[in-house]
Design a protein around this motif. Structure first.
Motif, PDB file in Angstrom:
ATOM      1  N   ILE A  67       0.837  -1.213   0.000  1.00 45.92           N
ATOM      2  CA  ILE A  67       0.000   0.000   0.000  1.00 45.92           C
ATOM      3  C   ILE A  67       0.867   1.256   0.000  1.00 45.92           C
ATOM      4  N   ILE A  68       1.950   1.240   0.767  1.00 48.79           N
ATOM      5  CA  ILE A  68       2.862   2.388   0.782  1.00 48.79           C
ATOM      6  C   ILE A  68       3.454   2.608  -0.607  1.00 48.79           C
ATOM      7  N   GLN A  69       3.832   1.520  -1.279  1.00 47.69           N
ATOM      8  CA  GLN A  69       4.363   1.644  -2.635  1.00 47.69           C
ATOM      9  C   GLN A  69       3.332   2.258  -3.573  1.00 47.69           C
ATOM     10  N   LEU A  70       2.096   1.777  -3.516  1.00 50.35           N
ATOM     11  CA  LEU A  70       1.045   2.352  -4.361  1.00 50.35           C
ATOM     12  C   LEU A  70       0.873   3.836  -4.085  1.00 50.35           C
ATOM     13  N   PHE A  71       0.898   4.220  -2.819  1.00 52.73           N
ATOM     14  CA  PHE A  71       0.758   5.628  -2.437  1.00 52.73           C
ATOM     15  C   PHE A  71       1.897   6.462  -3.026  1.00 52.73           C
ATOM     16  N   ILE A  72       3.135   5.992  -2.867  1.00 48.41           N
ATOM     17  CA  ILE A  72       4.292   6.728  -3.375  1.00 48.41           C
ATOM     18  C   ILE A  72       4.248   6.845  -4.896  1.00 48.41           C
ATOM     19  N   TYR A  73       3.849   5.787  -5.563  1.00 55.12           N
ATOM     20  CA  TYR A  73       3.813   5.801  -7.024  1.00 55.12           C
ATOM     21  C   TYR A  73       2.709   6.695  -7.581  1.00 55.12           C
ATOM     22  N   PHE A  74       1.524   6.597  -7.016  1.00 57.46           N
ATOM     23  CA  PHE A  74       0.366   7.199  -7.675  1.00 57.46           C
ATOM     24  C   PHE A  74      -0.129   8.501  -7.065  1.00 57.46           C
ATOM     25  N   LYS A  75       0.271   8.847  -5.859  1.00 51.94           N
ATOM     26  CA  LYS A  75      -0.202  10.083  -5.230  1.00 51.94           C
ATOM     27  C   LYS A  75       0.190  11.328  -6.022  1.00 51.94           C
ATOM     28  N   ASN A  79      -2.637  13.770  -7.545  1.00 48.43           N
ATOM     29  CA  ASN A  79      -2.710  15.182  -7.152  1.00 48.43           C
ATOM     30  C   ASN A  79      -2.823  16.086  -8.364  1.00 48.43           C
TER      31      ASN A  79
END
Length: 132
Positions: A67-75, A79
């Protein structure tokens, strides 16, 4: 119509994805990295697929790191998609779909990272300066 070589390649890729999905199913919280990973006779890891950045991260490191990886990649892309004008939104949406497809179906390489996290934001900022 597929030739035999293409069919074998697709079959091998799905087998690789299934290995990672099975490893994640076995160790969903902390991932398979907590146990000794299987190796073949040549010393290469073979207990997970190694063909999908996102699926392999979930398989090796578990749900929370995935989940952290998805957040870092797609946030950053999300935005820009939410904040910007229509032209930028279409570019952001195409980058989001392209990057998601690549990171699910293949490993992310430095050149892909350069395109998504340097070239894409630079194009957005240049567009802003040009339209001011």
């Amino acid at each position: 119509m597929q030739n035999s070589q293409s069919g074998e390649s697709i079959s091998a890729r799905f087998t690789a994805y299934n290995k990672s999905i099975a490893l994640f199913g076995e160790y969903p919280i902390f991932g398979g990295i907590q146990n000794k990973l299987g190796k073949n006779n040549y010393g290469e890891l073979n207990s997970f697929g190694q063909h999908s950045q996102i699926i392999d991260t979930f398989a090796l490191f578990g749900f929370f790191v995935g989940i952290i990886q998805l957040f870092i990649y797609f946030k950053p892309i999300l935005n820009r998609l939410i904040k910007e004008r229509i032209y930028v939104n279409s570019l952001s949406l195409s980058m989001l779909i392209s990057f998601f497809t690549i990171s699910v179906l293949n490993n992310v390489t430095p050149s892909i990272g350069l395109a998504v996290f340097f070239i894409y934001p630079t194009l957005i900022e240049l567009n802003k300066v040009k339209n001011v």
